[in-house]
Design a protein around this motif. Structure first.
Motif, PDB file in Angstrom:
ATOM      1  N   ALA A 457     -32.732 -44.810  21.483  1.00 58.06           N
ATOM      2  CA  ALA A 457     -31.814 -45.692  22.685  1.00 58.06           C
ATOM      3  C   ALA A 457     -32.052 -46.788  22.143  1.00 58.06           C
ATOM      4  N   ASP A 458     -33.242 -47.785  22.466  1.00 56.66           N
ATOM      5  CA  ASP A 458     -33.598 -49.256  22.189  1.00 56.66           C
ATOM      6  C   ASP A 458     -32.957 -49.593  20.992  1.00 56.66           C
ATOM      7  N   VAL A 459     -33.397 -49.146  20.037  1.00 58.61           N
ATOM      8  CA  VAL A 459     -32.742 -49.703  18.625  1.00 58.61           C
ATOM      9  C   VAL A 459     -31.462 -49.945  18.273  1.00 58.61           C
ATOM     10  N   PHE A 460     -30.702 -48.917  19.280  1.00 57.19           N
ATOM     11  CA  PHE A 460     -29.304 -48.825  18.385  1.00 57.19           C
ATOM     12  C   PHE A 460     -28.600 -49.116  20.048  1.00 57.19           C
ATOM     13  N   GLY A 461     -29.383 -49.564  20.847  1.00 61.54           N
ATOM     14  CA  GLY A 461     -28.905 -50.410  22.500  1.00 61.54           C
ATOM     15  C   GLY A 461     -27.601 -49.213  23.236  1.00 61.54           C
ATOM     16  N   ALA A 462     -27.988 -48.554  22.473  1.00 60.14           N
ATOM     17  CA  ALA A 462     -26.931 -46.771  23.622  1.00 60.14           C
ATOM     18  C   ALA A 462     -27.312 -46.268  23.845  1.00 60.14           C
ATOM     19  N   PRO A 463     -26.464 -45.245  25.079  1.00 59.60           N
ATOM     20  CA  PRO A 463     -27.629 -44.115  25.798  1.00 59.60           C
ATOM     21  C   PRO A 463     -27.257 -43.126  24.490  1.00 59.60           C
ATOM     22  N   VAL A 464     -28.356 -42.006  24.952  1.00 60.93           N
ATOM     23  CA  VAL A 464     -28.710 -41.169  23.712  1.00 60.93           C
ATOM     24  C   VAL A 464     -28.022 -39.880  24.077  1.00 60.93           C
ATOM     25  N   CYS A 465     -27.622 -38.838  24.681  1.00 58.59           N
ATOM     26  CA  CYS A 465     -27.496 -37.481  24.407  1.00 58.59           C
ATOM     27  C   CYS A 465     -27.540 -36.722  24.139  1.00 58.59           C
ATOM     28  N   VAL A 466     -28.507 -35.362  24.594  1.00 58.17           N
ATOM     29  CA  VAL A 466     -28.516 -34.497  23.295  1.00 58.17           C
ATOM     30  C   VAL A 466     -27.936 -33.376  23.933  1.00 58.17           C
ATOM     31  N   GLY A 467     -27.592 -32.318  23.170  1.00 57.51           N
ATOM     32  CA  GLY A 467     -26.896 -30.786  23.657  1.00 57.51           C
ATOM     33  C   GLY A 467     -28.004 -30.041  23.940  1.00 57.51           C
ATOM     34  N   GLU A 468     -27.564 -29.161  24.424  1.00 53.21           N
ATOM     35  CA  GLU A 468     -28.796 -27.547  25.010  1.00 53.21           C
ATOM     36  C   GLU A 468     -29.423 -27.283  23.850  1.00 53.21           C
ATOM     37  N   GLN A 469     -28.642 -27.085  22.696  1.00 50.55           N
ATOM     38  CA  GLN A 469     -29.674 -26.627  21.653  1.00 50.55           C
ATOM     39  C   GLN A 469     -29.273 -27.712  20.644  1.00 50.55           C
ATOM     40  N   PRO A 470     -30.564 -27.423  19.595  1.00 52.60           N
ATOM     41  CA  PRO A 470     -30.560 -28.646  19.056  1.00 52.60           C
ATOM     42  C   PRO A 470     -29.858 -27.725  17.575  1.00 52.60           C
ATOM     43  N   ASN A 471     -29.364 -27.111  17.169  1.00 56.74           N
ATOM     44  CA  ASN A 471     -29.318 -25.754  16.131  1.00 56.74           C
ATOM     45  C   ASN A 471     -27.504 -26.742  16.145  1.00 56.74           C
ATOM     46  N   SER A 472     -27.165 -27.734  15.387  1.00 53.01           N
ATOM     47  CA  SER A 472     -25.514 -28.317  16.192  1.00 53.01           C
ATOM     48  C   SER A 472     -25.212 -27.690  14.210  1.00 53.01           C
ATOM     49  N   GLY A 473     -25.730 -27.909  12.831  1.00 52.95           N
ATOM     50  CA  GLY A 473     -24.982 -26.848  12.457  1.00 52.95           C
ATOM     51  C   GLY A 473     -24.496 -25.320  12.209  1.00 52.95           C
ATOM     52  N   ALA A 474     -25.635 -24.368  12.745  1.00 51.75           N
ATOM     53  CA  ALA A 474     -25.090 -22.932  13.357  1.00 51.75           C
ATOM     54  C   ALA A 474     -23.678 -23.473  14.501  1.00 51.75           C
ATOM     55  N   ILE A 475     -24.072 -23.924  15.044  1.00 53.58           N
ATOM     56  CA  ILE A 475     -22.834 -24.359  16.385  1.00 53.58           C
ATOM     57  C   ILE A 475     -21.907 -24.295  15.849  1.00 53.58           C
ATOM     58  N   GLY A 476     -21.571 -25.781  14.974  1.00 57.98           N
ATOM     59  CA  GLY A 476     -20.965 -26.464  14.411  1.00 57.98           C
ATOM     60  C   GLY A 476     -19.940 -25.578  13.971  1.00 57.98           C
ATOM     61  N   ALA A 477     -20.566 -24.675  12.980  1.00 60.90           N
ATOM     62  CA  ALA A 477     -20.239 -23.187  12.081  1.00 60.90           C
ATOM     63  C   ALA A 477     -19.224 -22.216  12.844  1.00 60.90           C
ATOM     64  N   ALA A 478     -20.009 -22.182  14.070  1.00 57.46           N
ATOM     65  CA  ALA A 478     -19.223 -20.658  15.001  1.00 57.46           C
ATOM     66  C   ALA A 478     -18.099 -21.666  15.808  1.00 57.46           C
ATOM     67  N   TYR A 479     -18.009 -22.949  16.208  1.00 53.19           N
ATOM     68  CA  TYR A 479     -16.777 -23.458  16.567  1.00 53.19           C
ATOM     69  C   TYR A 479     -15.392 -23.380  15.829  1.00 53.19           C
ATOM     70  N   ARG A 480     -16.097 -23.872  14.542  1.00 54.88           N
ATOM     71  CA  ARG A 480     -15.177 -23.719  13.521  1.00 54.88           C
ATOM     72  C   ARG A 480     -14.090 -22.327  13.389  1.00 54.88           C
ATOM     73  N   ALA A 481     -15.372 -21.157  13.025  1.00 54.29           N
ATOM     74  CA  ALA A 481     -14.594 -20.084  12.811  1.00 54.29           C
ATOM     75  C   ALA A 481     -13.734 -19.676  13.790  1.00 54.29           C
ATOM     76  N   MET A 482     -14.327 -19.859  15.225  1.00 56.62           N
ATOM     77  CA  MET A 482     -13.037 -20.463  16.235  1.00 56.62           C
ATOM     78  C   MET A 482     -12.033 -21.315  16.808  1.00 56.62           C
ATOM     79  N   HIS A 483     -12.299 -22.053  15.533  1.00 59.16           N
ATOM     80  CA  HIS A 483     -10.661 -22.840  15.645  1.00 59.16           C
ATOM     81  C   HIS A 483      -9.892 -22.602  14.297  1.00 59.16           C
ATOM     82  N   GLY A 484     -10.391 -21.652  13.461  1.00 56.27           N
ATOM     83  CA  GLY A 484      -9.795 -21.176  12.196  1.00 56.27           C
ATOM     84  C   GLY A 484      -9.213 -19.728  12.776  1.00 56.27           C
ATOM     85  N   TRP A 485     -10.125 -18.946  13.756  1.00 56.43           N
ATOM     86  CA  TRP A 485      -9.486 -17.855  13.876  1.00 56.43           C
ATOM     87  C   TRP A 485      -7.584 -18.202  14.469  1.00 56.43           C
TER      88      TRP A 485
END
Ligand code: XUL
Length: 538
Positions: A457-485
């Motif tokens: 946050a301090d280096v970039f001077g911007a607020p930092v948000c987090v997802g509840e799950q740090p596992n964004s690769g697998a979650i992104g793939a699950a979202y993409r599965a839904m999108h493709g479907w």
């Protein structure tokens, strides 16, 4: 667990992530809730492959490979664990996957028939032992193809010309340069190869029991695809190896249905016979999807084996000196820009072990208790040859406030120095390719560390948000599965944002401190100067 939503009723979507150190799964319901997560760690659960952090680090210090059969065994082990956990595998409507980028899987002639004929009576591992023409796959950590990179840039008219055509200058880990090296050094293995997959398209191939196409987003990490036309670039193919296009197969947009799950998965694990597979993509593209980055200025930092900074872009602006432009994984007309640092979590972990008694809590406390700017001390921690900036000679380079080299830092200063230099580097090089954050989403294991989030946050001077799950690769793939479907159901392209309209918001985890940000803005000039010095020494 809610079981109905606007994206289908009572159905689930599965995302798999074949990453460097583990294979992970995230199962989401039709309301986008993550209902199950699972993982298989390669070193711990498949010790017979003798990997370290999922890889074999060769004695030249540059070559890094992984055994593809380990990824096969890990997929099977993961699905077994999910079945044991009583996951509703029979109600999964679509699966997609994420893979560590750039790694290649080499399949010999006849492998397609073996994939087609998978039987449930035998393990995947036993059936696929002999399909590889190259037993050790080069992965993204490899930096042994300097010669091939120089040859590609020379043949195509320089680094900027390669960047303009393919989205990036020639990079050692990019698959085309790895292919050129294998063709030149092991011609008989090249000749015996029927298909070269990426880690992502190999995962899709395992799922459909056939050769699955490469998606345009992960395909952008090869130095082989025309970034604007999103087709193979014939000039790059020609320079790389003969008869390459047939070995690479087709290249398709990320929302494409590549097939149905092979009957093996129904018989062995109880998957639904109608379950479809959406093209798998790279881990960073999948994280972009998982972080739902749509607006310019929304930037993600993914903290994994590698640290990456990325965001969406409407127009590509490839650079010959740093970063990459990829096709966007969820919006066929858009792009994504990205900067990658190889020395991410494993390097932080090494410093943690040496300077913070192997404890992340202690590491975070040191960060919170020491002053931003580290009293002017700056360090470069190069445990593995670095990508950004390019530093091939490993070691730690420490400097005092006047830029004089030091052998050691006072106790605790290494902790702050490793984290500060990682994010100063991402700020500097991200800025150079137009990634200017107004808000940052942090993901990956280290996004749970408050001390690290504060430095970001301090280096970039911007607020930092987090997802509840740090596992964004697998979650992104699950979202993409839904999108493709959804696209398949509607028989037309549907904007990704429409499919994810009800996704849970990200939590704001850290606000920047203006005074600390000013310290970093000043420090960046000195950092840049020292970085140039270290790069020039290499
Ligand atoms: C991206 C890169 C790494 C790998 C890590 O270009 O090399 O982030 O994708 O899995």
């Amino acid at each position: 667990m809610k079981k109905s939503g606007k994206n289908g009723t009572g159905v689930y979507f599965l995302g798999l992530d074949s990453s460097t150190q583990a294979i992970k799964a995230a199962l989401i319901d039709s309301n986008l809730n993550v209902v199950h997560e699972q993982a298989v760690n390669f070193d711990k659960e498949l010790p017979e492959f003798k990997t370290q952090g999922g890889a074999h680090l060769h004695s030249d210090g540059l070559t890094v490979t992984s055994p593809p059969l380990m990824w096969v065994a890990a997929l099977e082990c993961l699905l077994q664990k999910m079945q044991d956990d009583k996951c509703p595998l029979d109600r999964i409507a679509a699966v997609s996957g994420s893979g560590q980028q750039h790694g290649s899987v080499w399949l010999r002639k006849g492998a397609r028939l073996t994939l087609n004929g998978l039987v449930a009576e035998k393990s995947l591992r036993d059936q696929l032992t002999d399909v590889f023409s190259v037993a050790d796959s080069p992965i993204w950590m490899d930096s042994s193809t300097g010669e091939q990179c120089r040859a590609l840039e020379k043949a195509l008219g320089g680094a900027q010309a390669v960047a303009n055509l393919t989205g990036s200058r020639a990079y050692e880990r990019f698959t085309g340069n790895q292919i050129a090296k294998i063709y030149q050094n092991r011609p008989s293995e090249y000749a015996a190869t029927e298909r070269i997959c990426l880690v992502s398209s190999f995962l899709a191939s395992l799922l459909i029991g056939d050769y699955a196409p490469i998606d345009t987003s992960d395909g952008s990490g090869m130095n082989l695809m025309d970034i604007r036309k999103k087709k193979w670039a014939s000039a790059a193919l020609k320079q790389t190896a003969p008869a390459l296009e047939a070995k690479l197969g087709e290249i398709v947009p990320g929302h494409t249905v590549v097939g149905k799950m092979h009957a093996f998965y129904r018989r062995k694990f109880g998957f639904n016979p109608d379950c479809i597979v959406i093209a798998c993509s790279g881990d960073n593209p999948c994280s972009l999807a998982g972080m739902r980055l749509q607006r310019t200025g929304d930037i993600a930092i993914s903290l994994g084996t590698s640290d990456t900074l990325f965001g969406s872009l409407a127009k590509p602006k490839p650079s010959a000196s740093e970063g990459h432009i990829f096709a966007n994984p969820v919006e066929p007309k858009a792009y994504m820009a990205m900067v990658v640092r190889k020395n991410g979590s494993l390097t932080r972990e090494r410093v943690r072990d040496e300077a913070a008694g192997k404890s992340w809590d202690k590491f975070a406390k040191i960060l919170l208790d020491t002053p931003p700017g580290n009293n002017g001390l700056i360090g470069f921690y190069v445990d593995q040859p670095e990508i950004t900036p390019p530093i091939m000679k490993t070691g730690v380079y420490r400097f005092d406030a006047k830029g004089k080299k030091l052998g050691k830092f006072p106790v605790g200063a290494d902790v702050r120095a490793v984290v500060e230099s990682q994010f100063l580097s991402l700020r500097l090089h991200g800025d150079n390719i137009g990634l200017k954050p107004s808000a940052i989403l942090a993901t990956g294991g280290a996004s749970a560390n408050e001390g690290i989030l504060k430095v970001i946050a301090d280096v970039f001077g911007a607020p930092v948000c987090v997802g509840e799950q740090p596992n964004s690769g697998a979650i992104g793939a699950a979202y993409r599965a839904m999108h493709g479907w959804e696209c398949r159901k509607a028989e037309k392209f549907i904007p990704f944002a429409d499919v994810l309209a009800d996704a849970p918001p990200f939590r704001k985890a850290m606000e920047p401190d203006r005074a600390a940000h000013a310290v970093y803005t000043k420090m960046l000039k000195q950092y840049e100067k020292l970085e140039k010095k270290v790069v020039a020494e290499n």
